[in-house]
Write a protein that holds these residues in place. Structure first.
Motif, PDB file in Angstrom:
ATOM      1  N   GLY A  24    -112.063  70.662  31.732  1.00  0.00           N
ATOM      2  CA  GLY A  24    -112.776  71.334  30.238  1.00  0.00           C
ATOM      3  C   GLY A  24    -112.756  72.571  30.440  1.00  0.00           C
ATOM      4  O   GLY A  24    -112.324  73.402  30.746  1.00  0.00           O
ATOM      5  N   ALA A  53    -119.678  75.891  30.668  1.00  0.00           N
ATOM      6  CA  ALA A  53    -120.295  75.774  29.237  1.00  0.00           C
ATOM      7  C   ALA A  53    -120.654  77.638  28.862  1.00  0.00           C
ATOM      8  O   ALA A  53    -121.216  77.996  27.426  1.00  0.00           O
ATOM      9  CB  ALA A  53    -121.693  75.011  29.987  1.00  0.00           C
ATOM     10  N   GLY A  82    -118.093  75.818  24.202  1.00  0.00           N
ATOM     11  CA  GLY A  82    -119.750  75.432  24.945  1.00  0.00           C
ATOM     12  C   GLY A  82    -120.980  75.265  25.014  1.00  0.00           C
ATOM     13  O   GLY A  82    -122.308  75.511  25.665  1.00  0.00           O
ATOM     14  N   ALA A  87    -117.725  65.143  25.142  1.00  0.00           N
ATOM     15  CA  ALA A  87    -118.429  65.125  25.973  1.00  0.00           C
ATOM     16  C   ALA A  87    -118.972  66.395  26.040  1.00  0.00           C
ATOM     17  O   ALA A  87    -119.531  66.641  24.647  1.00  0.00           O
ATOM     18  CB  ALA A  87    -116.627  66.956  26.380  1.00  0.00           C
ATOM     19  N   TRP A  88    -119.910  66.800  26.812  1.00  0.00           N
ATOM     20  CA  TRP A  88    -121.272  67.365  26.357  1.00  0.00           C
ATOM     21  C   TRP A  88    -121.587  68.492  27.705  1.00  0.00           C
ATOM     22  O   TRP A  88    -120.802  68.064  28.675  1.00  0.00           O
ATOM     23  CB  TRP A  88    -123.135  66.231  26.991  1.00  0.00           C
ATOM     24  CG  TRP A  88    -122.911  65.649  26.210  1.00  0.00           C
ATOM     25  CD1 TRP A  88    -121.806  64.199  26.024  1.00  0.00           C
ATOM     26  CD2 TRP A  88    -123.445  65.788  24.434  1.00  0.00           C
ATOM     27  NE1 TRP A  88    -122.274  63.181  25.183  1.00  0.00           N
ATOM     28  CE2 TRP A  88    -122.741  64.339  23.648  1.00  0.00           C
ATOM     29  CE3 TRP A  88    -124.040  66.144  23.760  1.00  0.00           C
ATOM     30  CZ2 TRP A  88    -123.482  64.081  22.587  1.00  0.00           C
ATOM     31  CZ3 TRP A  88    -124.035  66.389  22.631  1.00  0.00           C
ATOM     32  CH2 TRP A  88    -124.084  64.555  21.585  1.00  0.00           C
ATOM     33  N   ASP A  89    -121.790  69.727  27.827  1.00  0.00           N
ATOM     34  CA  ASP A  89    -121.629  70.689  27.971  1.00  0.00           C
ATOM     35  C   ASP A  89    -122.858  70.736  29.446  1.00  0.00           C
ATOM     36  O   ASP A  89    -123.652  70.700  28.646  1.00  0.00           O
ATOM     37  CB  ASP A  89    -121.661  72.287  27.307  1.00  0.00           C
ATOM     38  CG  ASP A  89    -120.139  71.985  26.990  1.00  0.00           C
ATOM     39  OD1 ASP A  89    -119.340  71.459  27.698  1.00  0.00           O
ATOM     40  OD2 ASP A  89    -119.934  71.992  25.459  1.00  0.00           O
ATOM     41  N   ASN A  90    -123.092  71.609  30.582  1.00  0.00           N
ATOM     42  CA  ASN A  90    -123.795  71.673  31.162  1.00  0.00           C
ATOM     43  C   ASN A  90    -124.780  71.083  31.937  1.00  0.00           C
ATOM     44  O   ASN A  90    -125.912  70.870  31.755  1.00  0.00           O
ATOM     45  CB  ASN A  90    -124.734  72.900  30.681  1.00  0.00           C
ATOM     46  CG  ASN A  90    -124.265  74.481  31.850  1.00  0.00           C
ATOM     47  OD1 ASN A  90    -123.982  74.979  31.886  1.00  0.00           O
ATOM     48  ND2 ASN A  90    -125.430  75.411  30.976  1.00  0.00           N
ATOM     49  N   ASP A 143    -119.512  73.668  36.596  1.00  0.00           N
ATOM     50  CA  ASP A 143    -119.032  73.575  35.067  1.00  0.00           C
ATOM     51  C   ASP A 143    -119.370  72.485  35.641  1.00  0.00           C
ATOM     52  O   ASP A 143    -119.076  71.213  36.115  1.00  0.00           O
ATOM     53  CB  ASP A 143    -118.118  73.665  34.833  1.00  0.00           C
ATOM     54  CG  ASP A 143    -117.377  73.001  33.126  1.00  0.00           C
ATOM     55  OD1 ASP A 143    -118.524  72.497  32.594  1.00  0.00           O
ATOM     56  OD2 ASP A 143    -116.581  72.561  32.599  1.00  0.00           O
ATOM     57  N   ARG A 172    -119.952  68.815  33.935  1.00  0.00           N
ATOM     58  CA  ARG A 172    -119.632  67.798  32.552  1.00  0.00           C
ATOM     59  C   ARG A 172    -119.814  66.326  32.233  1.00  0.00           C
ATOM     60  O   ARG A 172    -119.375  66.135  33.515  1.00  0.00           O
ATOM     61  CB  ARG A 172    -118.377  68.910  31.607  1.00  0.00           C
ATOM     62  CG  ARG A 172    -117.893  68.268  30.275  1.00  0.00           C
ATOM     63  CD  ARG A 172    -116.278  68.564  30.436  1.00  0.00           C
ATOM     64  NE  ARG A 172    -116.549  69.945  30.548  1.00  0.00           N
ATOM     65  CZ  ARG A 172    -116.904  71.244  28.865  1.00  0.00           C
ATOM     66  NH1 ARG A 172    -116.769  70.065  28.019  1.00  0.00           N
ATOM     67  NH2 ARG A 172    -116.905  72.174  29.325  1.00  0.00           N
ATOM     68  N   GLN A 193    -118.322  63.460  30.008  1.00  0.00           N
ATOM     69  CA  GLN A 193    -117.023  63.535  30.004  1.00  0.00           C
ATOM     70  C   GLN A 193    -117.562  61.647  29.339  1.00  0.00           C
ATOM     71  O   GLN A 193    -118.262  61.019  29.588  1.00  0.00           O
ATOM     72  CB  GLN A 193    -115.573  63.774  30.481  1.00  0.00           C
ATOM     73  CG  GLN A 193    -115.325  64.571  30.502  1.00  0.00           C
ATOM     74  CD  GLN A 193    -114.259  65.021  30.678  1.00  0.00           C
ATOM     75  OE1 GLN A 193    -113.386  64.276  31.182  1.00  0.00           O
ATOM     76  NE2 GLN A 193    -113.213  65.996  30.136  1.00  0.00           N
ATOM     77  N   TYR A 203    -119.082  61.672  35.536  1.00  0.00           N
ATOM     78  CA  TYR A 203    -119.733  63.404  35.320  1.00  0.00           C
ATOM     79  C   TYR A 203    -118.647  63.494  35.943  1.00  0.00           C
ATOM     80  O   TYR A 203    -117.542  63.502  37.277  1.00  0.00           O
ATOM     81  CB  TYR A 203    -120.622  62.761  36.073  1.00  0.00           C
ATOM     82  CG  TYR A 203    -121.744  62.568  35.570  1.00  0.00           C
ATOM     83  CD1 TYR A 203    -122.673  62.993  34.430  1.00  0.00           C
ATOM     84  CD2 TYR A 203    -122.106  60.915  35.872  1.00  0.00           C
ATOM     85  CE1 TYR A 203    -123.421  63.059  34.158  1.00  0.00           C
ATOM     86  CE2 TYR A 203    -123.363  60.257  34.195  1.00  0.00           C
ATOM     87  CZ  TYR A 203    -124.120  61.236  34.218  1.00  0.00           C
ATOM     88  OH  TYR A 203    -124.393  60.499  33.760  1.00  0.00           O
TER      89      TYR A 203
END
Length: 376
Positions: free
Chosen positions: A8, A11, A21, A36-39, A345, A347, A349, A359
């Motif tokens: 990835g 962020a 990010g 996917a999501w950041d931070n 990072d 993330r 997913q 994670y």
């Protein structure tokens, strides 16, 4: 390598939001709306569960006999890995240019490099590592290796061709006439190298790439995008202190380490980084992205796969270590480099088809060689 297909993008870099990010999960009910999501922040319970899982899968260690085998035959396991996967397993890392703009110099950087062109190539001298620099060179035919036409032997399976006692002078090493030089260590099948060459058309750029696996290097050299006038691929063992790189000290602007340092024995990491540091020009940078502690891949290991603390062997015989920020900071600063960036990072997913969440934890670092350095 486990997880490398899903690498990835951090962020945040330098405190600013970047292209990839900016996606945050504020409503848990929307978790499957994106892939996917950041931070992603971990709860105390999640962190404790991860730590417990690692303690559990570390209680049973691989026997010493097998550990010796994984070390001695590491090249075989990686060659087998690339023979199986070839180019099908990997994705090009175009996110690198967002996170590491050093890989695509701006016009101002290019102008500066042009002005300093004369002073950047070291004078002819012997290597600190021995009577002369040596390198394993395979399958590269180039009309522009320092102005000399050079024909090198092709890669042959299980055969290493070594050019020993090579005196490296200003006009004798690949890319000697370049004003911006990048080296990727652990290049795999070229998923970093080829995007760099395709994105940056500056004729003054030269890219070096090496891998422990001769199979991987052969895949790079036989790729239709491989251009020997702009790139030099060679086999190299990051941990072999007797083998030198095909460039003089203080000659590289950038060194890239993407999911490669984690593949070597922890006890050998410091000397490997020390050697790489000597290749950087004053002001040059080392860029790293690798596995962080408690990444999903670490939590998935079963008992009996742990070699040492946070160091594991996969089912295919390849190995992987999971870092903390402090460990990496110690490695780089001990090698005489200064921290520019060291971030985690985290993330989340998502597999929307299977309704699964994963994670991931990666660490991204950027360390610079001081302009006035005592390590050069």
């Amino acid at each position: 390598m486990d997880g490398s297909w899903s690498e990835g993008v951090p962020a945040a870099v330098g405190g600013k939001r970047q292209q990839f990010g900016s996606r945050f999960l504020s409503d848990p009910a929307r978790v499957f709306h994106h892939n996917a999501w950041d931070n992603v922040k971990w709860s105390e319970e999640q962190a404790a569960a991860a730590e417990s899982r690692v303690q559990e899968n570390s209680t049973q260690r691989v026997c010493q006999e097998k550990q010796v085998d994984y070390e001695i035959n590491a090249h075989k396991y990686w060659n087998d890995f690339y023979k199986i996967h070839e180019n099908r397993f990997f994705k090009d890392r175009h996110w690198l240019f967002t996170e590491f703009p050093e890989l695509a110099p701006s016009q101002n950087q290019k102008d500066l490099l042009s002005e300093n062109k004369r002073s950047e190539v070291p004078e002819c001298r012997r290597s600190e590592d021995g009577p002369g620099l040596t390198t394993e060179q395979h399958g590269c035919s180039s009309d522009s290796l320092g102005g000399h036409k050079t024909q090198l032997p092709p890669v042959e399976e299980n055969v290493t061709q070594t050019l020993s006692h090579l005196e490296i002078c200003a006009d004798e090493f690949p890319g000697a006439s370049a004003t911006y030089r990048i080296l990727e260590v652990g290049c795999g099948v070229g998923n970093t190298v080829f995007p760099i060459l395709q994105t940056n058309n500056d004729p003054r750029l030269f890219v070096y790439c090496c891998d422990f696996s001769s199979t991987a290097v052969e895949l790079v050299q036989t790729n239709s995008a491989y251009d020997p006038s702009r790139c030099f691929a060679f086999v190299h063992d990051l941990c072999d202190e007797e083998k030198s790189y095909p460039v003089p000290g203080n000659s590289l602007d950038v060194i890239i380490l993407i999911f490669v340092l984690s593949a070597i024995v922890p006890d050998k990491m410091q000397k490997a980084i020390n050697r790489l540091s000597k290749l950087l020009k004053p002001g040059g940078v080392m860029l790293l992205r690798d596995y962080g502690r408690y990444d999903m891949a670490q939590l998935r290991f079963k008992k009996g796969q742990c070699l040492s603390e946070n160091f594991y062997v996969r089912g295919d015989g390849t190995r992987v270590y999971f870092f903390t920020q402090d460990e990496l900071d110690t490695l780089f600063t001990t090698a005489g480099l200064e921290k520019v960036q060291n971030l985690v990072d985290r993330r989340l997913q998502v597999n929307r088809g299977k309704q699964l969440t994963m994670y991931r934890v990666w660490i991204q670092c950027k360390y610079r060689k001081p302009v006035l350095s005592n390590t050069s």
